[in-house]
Design an enzyme around this catalytic site. Sequence first.
Site, PDB file in Angstrom:
ATOM      1  N   THR A 156       0.832  -1.203   0.000  1.00  0.00           N
ATOM      2  CA  THR A 156       0.000   0.000   0.000  1.00  0.00           C
ATOM      3  C   THR A 156       0.866   1.252   0.000  1.00  0.00           C
ATOM      4  OG1 THR A 156      -1.611  -1.223   1.324  1.00  0.00           O
ATOM      5  CG2 THR A 156      -1.928   1.143   1.192  1.00  0.00           C
ATOM      6  N   ARG A 167       7.837  -2.741   2.627  1.00  0.00           N
ATOM      7  CA  ARG A 167       8.010  -2.863   4.079  1.00  0.00           C
ATOM      8  C   ARG A 167       8.364  -4.302   4.428  1.00  0.00           C
ATOM      9  NH1 ARG A 167       3.049   0.871   6.372  1.00  0.00           N
ATOM     10  NH2 ARG A 167       3.693   2.708   5.212  1.00  0.00           N
ATOM     11  N   SER A 172       6.199   3.510   8.675  1.00  0.00           N
ATOM     12  CA  SER A 172       5.045   4.210   9.229  1.00  0.00           C
ATOM     13  C   SER A 172       4.750   3.845  10.679  1.00  0.00           C
ATOM     14  CB  SER A 172       3.844   3.944   8.327  1.00  0.00           C
ATOM     15  OG  SER A 172       2.770   4.726   8.735  1.00  0.00           O
ATOM     16  N   HIS A 173       3.562   3.292  10.919  1.00  0.00           N
ATOM     17  CA  HIS A 173       3.105   3.007  12.279  1.00  0.00           C
ATOM     18  C   HIS A 173       3.614   1.666  12.787  1.00  0.00           C
ATOM     19  CE1 HIS A 173       0.637   1.306   9.225  1.00  0.00           C
ATOM     20  NE2 HIS A 173       0.230   0.394  10.075  1.00  0.00           N
ATOM     21  N   LYS A 182      10.080   3.965   0.452  1.00  0.00           N
ATOM     22  CA  LYS A 182       9.106   4.296  -0.592  1.00  0.00           C
ATOM     23  C   LYS A 182       9.628   5.448  -1.440  1.00  0.00           C
ATOM     24  CE  LYS A 182       6.094   7.288   2.137  1.00  0.00           C
ATOM     25  NZ  LYS A 182       4.718   7.742   2.288  1.00  0.00           N
ATOM     26  N   THR A 221      -7.891   2.191  -0.952  1.00  0.00           N
ATOM     27  CA  THR A 221      -6.989   2.492   0.159  1.00  0.00           C
ATOM     28  C   THR A 221      -5.591   2.784  -0.383  1.00  0.00           C
ATOM     29  OG1 THR A 221      -8.215   1.119   1.685  1.00  0.00           O
ATOM     30  CG2 THR A 221      -5.890   1.460   2.189  1.00  0.00           C
ATOM     31  N   GLU A 232      -8.674   9.175   5.159  1.00  0.00           N
ATOM     32  CA  GLU A 232      -8.850   7.737   5.230  1.00  0.00           C
ATOM     33  C   GLU A 232      -9.194   7.329   6.646  1.00  0.00           C
ATOM     34  OE1 GLU A 232      -6.185   5.337   2.507  1.00  0.00           O
ATOM     35  OE2 GLU A 232      -4.824   6.835   3.301  1.00  0.00           O
ATOM     36  N   GLU A 233      -9.908   6.214   6.737  1.00  0.00           N
ATOM     37  CA  GLU A 233     -10.268   5.690   8.049  1.00  0.00           C
ATOM     38  C   GLU A 233      -9.032   5.324   8.865  1.00  0.00           C
ATOM     39  OE1 GLU A 233      -9.429   2.350   8.656  1.00  0.00           O
ATOM     40  OE2 GLU A 233      -8.662   2.260   6.596  1.00  0.00           O
ATOM     41  N   SER A 234      -7.916   5.058   8.192  1.00  0.00           N
ATOM     42  CA  SER A 234      -6.700   4.624   8.872  1.00  0.00           C
ATOM     43  C   SER A 234      -5.948   5.816   9.464  1.00  0.00           C
ATOM     44  CB  SER A 234      -5.807   3.866   7.897  1.00  0.00           C
ATOM     45  OG  SER A 234      -5.537   4.661   6.757  1.00  0.00           O
ATOM     46  N   LYS A 253      -0.711  12.398   3.458  1.00  0.00           N
ATOM     47  CA  LYS A 253      -1.521  12.753   4.606  1.00  0.00           C
ATOM     48  C   LYS A 253      -0.599  13.395   5.627  1.00  0.00           C
ATOM     49  CE  LYS A 253      -1.529   7.962   6.290  1.00  0.00           C
ATOM     50  NZ  LYS A 253      -0.985   7.176   5.178  1.00  0.00           N
ATOM     51  N   ARG A 283      -8.834  -6.951   7.446  1.00  0.00           N
ATOM     52  CA  ARG A 283      -9.535  -5.798   8.013  1.00  0.00           C
ATOM     53  C   ARG A 283     -11.019  -5.915   7.672  1.00  0.00           C
ATOM     54  NH1 ARG A 283      -5.190  -2.942   9.600  1.00  0.00           N
ATOM     55  NH2 ARG A 283      -3.598  -2.204   8.157  1.00  0.00           N
TER      56      ARG A 283
HETATM   57  C1  G16 Z   1      -0.638   3.478   4.514  1.00  0.00           C
HETATM   58  C2  G16 Z   1      -1.242   4.184   3.345  1.00  0.00           C
HETATM   59  C3  G16 Z   1      -2.663   4.553   3.652  1.00  0.00           C
HETATM   60  C4  G16 Z   1      -3.439   3.332   4.068  1.00  0.00           C
HETATM   61  C5  G16 Z   1      -2.755   2.659   5.238  1.00  0.00           C
HETATM   62  C6  G16 Z   1      -3.375   1.340   5.608  1.00  0.00           C
HETATM   63  O1  G16 Z   1      -0.543   4.353   5.576  1.00  0.00           O
HETATM   64  O2  G16 Z   1      -0.521   5.344   3.027  1.00  0.00           O
HETATM   65  O3  G16 Z   1      -3.189   5.119   2.507  1.00  0.00           O
HETATM   66  O4  G16 Z   1      -4.738   3.681   4.428  1.00  0.00           O
HETATM   67  O5  G16 Z   1      -1.426   2.390   4.894  1.00  0.00           O
HETATM   68  O6  G16 Z   1      -3.251   0.464   4.546  1.00  0.00           O
HETATM   69  P1  G16 Z   1      -3.586  -1.058   4.693  1.00  0.00           P
HETATM   70  O7  G16 Z   1      -5.034  -1.115   5.122  1.00  0.00           O
HETATM   71  O8  G16 Z   1      -3.342  -1.628   3.331  1.00  0.00           O
HETATM   72  O9  G16 Z   1      -2.700  -1.633   5.759  1.00  0.00           O
HETATM   73  P2  G16 Z   1       0.817   4.512   6.360  1.00  0.00           P
HETATM   74  O10 G16 Z   1       0.523   5.528   7.422  1.00  0.00           O
HETATM   75  O11 G16 Z   1       1.099   3.135   6.880  1.00  0.00           O
HETATM   76  O12 G16 Z   1       1.804   4.940   5.327  1.00  0.00           O
END
Ligand code: G16
Length: 542
Positions: free
Chosen positions: A17, A21, A112-113, A125, A343, A362-364, A375, A495
């Site tokens: 996405t 990673r 990311s998180h 990325k 997504t 986004e919901e995330s 974002k 999910r």
């Molecule tokens: C990334 C993407 C977001 C996405 C999120 C969750 O966020 O940039 O657009 O909503 O992952 O994606 P998935 O549901 O495929 O795990 P981040 O903050 O991880 O870069």
Amino acid sequence: MNKTVPTKPYPDQKPGTSGLRKKVPVFQQQDYAENFIQSIFDSLEGFAGKTLVIGGDGRYYNREVIQKAIKMAAANGFGKVMVGKGGILSTPAASHIIRKYKAFGGIILSASHNPGGPTEDFGIKYNIGNGGPAPEKITDAIFARTKVIDSYKIADFADINLDVIGKQTIAGMIVSVIDPVEDYAALMEELFDFGAIRNMISLGFRICFDAMSAVTGPYAKEILEIRLGAPNGSVRNFMPLPDFGGHHPDPNLVHAKELYDEMMGEDAPDFGAASDGDGDRNLIIGKGIFVTPSDSLAILAANANLAPGYSAGIAGIARSMPTSGASDRVAEKLGIGSYETPTGWKFFGNLLDAGLATICGEESAGTGSNHVREKDGLWAVLLWLNILAVRGESVADIVHQHWAAYGRNYYSRHDYEGVDTDAANGLVEALRGKLDSLPGTQFGNLTVATADDFAYHDPVDKSVSKNQGIRILFEGGSRVVFRLSGTGTSGATLRVYIERYEPDPNRHGLETQEALADLIAVAETIAVIRSRTGRDTPSVIT
Ligand code: G16
């Protein structure tokens, strides 16, 4: 001196996405990072002599890969590299710097998180010249290249001192180590009414921002405490640590529980917020009330005109498909466009570039606008603060008034993490097989209106992205969505997104899981989650 080093392809370098990673030990394999970086460069054209931005969220292995990327950029012919001091650049700050200095693109090192550390996660990325994540056309080309790569180019010079701001020319390329915060903070001052926010804070409005030992610490310290005058200590966990202090830098109710508990307590501050590893996500909690990311998007969009940067109004709102429909109602009322994308922030890029959308979310836990092409966690915090300063009401009042005006979208996401990949794929396949037979089926009081596998037709470049999530829509506007995460690094994450629209203000006070109980039960009936995944309950409920 430049070297061409022979290498062998790795079969598993498919960007997800948001970039590639993997666990750190995977990235530490011989030439693993080099192969991916060279594959990025091999998939691009016309960058000779141009600028590349490089930075990351400070996680374990960040500095090592930054050194490799700088040397490879030199050998591949870039004219200049801009790198954040200490190797630090939040994702939104990197996006801004790419745009501001008209760089060719940027390499952002982050997972990311996801947690960091010697056995945790790392990521790479590539962002293009508009500052946004590379579109699928480029990530597909990068993956294709990784499968056949047989050599990479790297310059042979000593490591760059990343801890001193300044410029030097080395191997024919300029390396500029920059202040990671300055340009970003200046942009925020342009967009928001810092005077009004400062005034609100000086009158006793209390903020608690948890940087989760991740990249936003230095940004939040500078902006919230130094420029806006929040008392020392308002920003906590502000030192970026390679292992994020052993925590998940994920601003949700599980990993930011301490903040949540404090905000629900007796003497809670007025406003609580947190951001993630690389600074693009946000969590917003008012005194006694958690604001879902989907509601936050809708409320920010409905009130954006209160901030100087958006005083002329917004052109449109875009949300990812699993995000609740709350923002659609705002767009309808404002008479502006609303867009539903798959997504992944990369899908917003074209809409923002074309001026169709101004605010996306986004919901995330991601919200942002056309100020960058990512974002932006702190942006969301500052827009909230600007709105609070102008309206002079509490977060809870603003949320309740919003629901009263637009109706409430009860919303929750249930994640099943680390599920066996075959089992997860099997579950999704079985759902696909049922799609045609579901419409018209009744489950208790719920009747399926439509069921499909979401496909996105980009209105700008006309590209089509298929298989973006199974949607089961019920009569009356409720829905359940199933998809597999594209950001996990071990096994699969299923999910399940659950949403129910409630127009009646007398029914806005229910507990979320209770309000969604019948839909949660139907999700189990349709997808047989328990027996297919072997899990009785979700690992995370947000
Ligand atoms: C990334 C993407 C977001 C996405 C999120 C969750 O966020 O940039 O657009 O909503 O992952 O994606 P998935 O549901 O495929 O795990 P981040 O903050 O991880 O870069």
